[in-house]
Design a protein around this motif. Sequence first.
Motif, PDB file in Angstrom:
ATOM      1  N   LEU A 121       8.056 -21.738  10.343  1.00 42.41           N
ATOM      2  CA  LEU A 121       7.361 -20.947   9.329  1.00 42.41           C
ATOM      3  C   LEU A 121       6.239 -20.114   9.944  1.00 42.41           C
ATOM      4  O   LEU A 121       6.009 -18.969   9.533  1.00 42.41           O
ATOM      5  N   LEU A 122       5.555 -20.673  10.933  1.00 40.62           N
ATOM      6  CA  LEU A 122       4.482 -19.927  11.593  1.00 40.62           C
ATOM      7  C   LEU A 122       5.027 -18.693  12.323  1.00 40.62           C
ATOM      8  O   LEU A 122       4.523 -17.581  12.151  1.00 40.62           O
ATOM      9  N   THR A 123       6.033 -18.910  13.154  1.00 43.96           N
ATOM     10  CA  THR A 123       6.590 -17.789  13.908  1.00 43.96           C
ATOM     11  C   THR A 123       7.312 -16.804  12.985  1.00 43.96           C
ATOM     12  O   THR A 123       7.285 -15.594  13.208  1.00 43.96           O
ATOM     13  N   GLY A 124       7.936 -17.329  11.925  1.00 49.52           N
ATOM     14  CA  GLY A 124       8.575 -16.442  10.954  1.00 49.52           C
ATOM     15  C   GLY A 124       7.564 -15.592  10.213  1.00 49.52           C
ATOM     16  O   GLY A 124       7.840 -14.426   9.889  1.00 49.52           O
ATOM     17  N   ALA A 125       6.373 -16.153   9.956  1.00 49.25           N
ATOM     18  CA  ALA A 125       5.318 -15.381   9.300  1.00 49.25           C
ATOM     19  C   ALA A 125       4.889 -14.200  10.165  1.00 49.25           C
ATOM     20  O   ALA A 125       4.547 -13.126   9.643  1.00 49.25           O
ATOM     21  N   CYS A 126       4.908 -14.375  11.484  1.00 47.86           N
ATOM     22  CA  CYS A 126       4.588 -13.261  12.388  1.00 47.86           C
ATOM     23  C   CYS A 126       5.585 -12.118  12.197  1.00 47.86           C
ATOM     24  O   CYS A 126       5.206 -10.945  12.196  1.00 47.86           O
ATOM     25  N   LEU A 127       6.855 -12.470  12.056  1.00 43.82           N
ATOM     26  CA  LEU A 127       7.857 -11.442  11.798  1.00 43.82           C
ATOM     27  C   LEU A 127       7.591 -10.756  10.460  1.00 43.82           C
ATOM     28  O   LEU A 127       7.753  -9.535  10.333  1.00 43.82           O
ATOM     29  N   GLY A 128       7.181 -11.543   9.466  1.00 46.45           N
ATOM     30  CA  GLY A 128       6.901 -10.966   8.160  1.00 46.45           C
ATOM     31  C   GLY A 128       5.752  -9.978   8.180  1.00 46.45           C
ATOM     32  O   GLY A 128       5.696  -9.057   7.358  1.00 46.45           O
ATOM     33  N   LEU A 129       4.815 -10.139   9.125  1.00 44.13           N
ATOM     34  CA  LEU A 129       3.663  -9.245   9.227  1.00 44.13           C
ATOM     35  C   LEU A 129       3.939  -8.028  10.100  1.00 44.13           C
ATOM     36  O   LEU A 129       3.074  -7.160  10.234  1.00 44.13           O
TER      37      LEU A 129
END
Length: 285
Positions: A121-129
């Motif tokens: 979820l942390l690394t995926g949030a980076c993609l989302g930003l």
Amino acid sequence: MWFFDALASGFTRPTDPGRLQLFRIIFGTVLTTRFALALGQGGWDRFVPGSLSLRLAEHRLGPRRSRLLAAAYRPALLIRTAAALALALGAAPRLALLVTLAGAAMELLYLKSPNAVRYTLLTGACLGLAGDLGHGLHIEHTPSAANTWALCLLVLITTDIYWNSAWQKIRSDQFRSGLYLAQWVHTYTQVRQHLPHRRGQYAVPAVVRHRLGNLTDRDVRLWRLIAAAVITAELALPIALLIPQTMPYAVAAGVAMHTAFSCLKPRQLITFSGLTTGTYVAFSA
């Protein structure tokens, strides 16, 4: 180094957007593999009537919520696998990312140790930003600031993961002494034939079992050296990855270290090792 230039510029420094687009492909591929593996070894039947998983869910979530989870579980497994594949292929990447992250977050409801989910979820949030996830398998290399913030976040997350892991190991007398690793390999050597799903769960090479799996003083001394090497690598890798001259050697060392980790628990560490080594592409923006 570009990372400190990006911080000083308020994340307006142009970077290569293709770095994050490549990580999007890696992220989708790792999650596709993780989700596909979750269909096997009893995963498809996790919440069938009368199962222990369903009883635990009822105790944790209550009867009504557990029934909703059981009803949504199998469709969610298929949907999230398709979404992760779509993310890797770059088909509607933002929508695919949201569905993939929701599918991963579902595991928080029933996994005993969901650390890999939190890291996902942390690394995926980076993609989302990110400002430019790209489309398809095409990677854009025209410099822009669209992904600078997201790249910096990936670097910070990976650095925190490594340094926090090194700190925990330094504080553990058992790990630093080499005894933890020696005992783990020795126990595995003794009971591996009786472990369930051993072909997909455990992959310690025979040469390691034979030469370092006997709990002798020599074995413990060698594991102590290995433990010290792991701690040193985790402390040094984030800095070495940011320096262009040392990056190739750091990548090789990191991949080798995570390959060794994965031999201990292949299925459990596929997400952590895959995503962590995948973030290496962010260090050379």
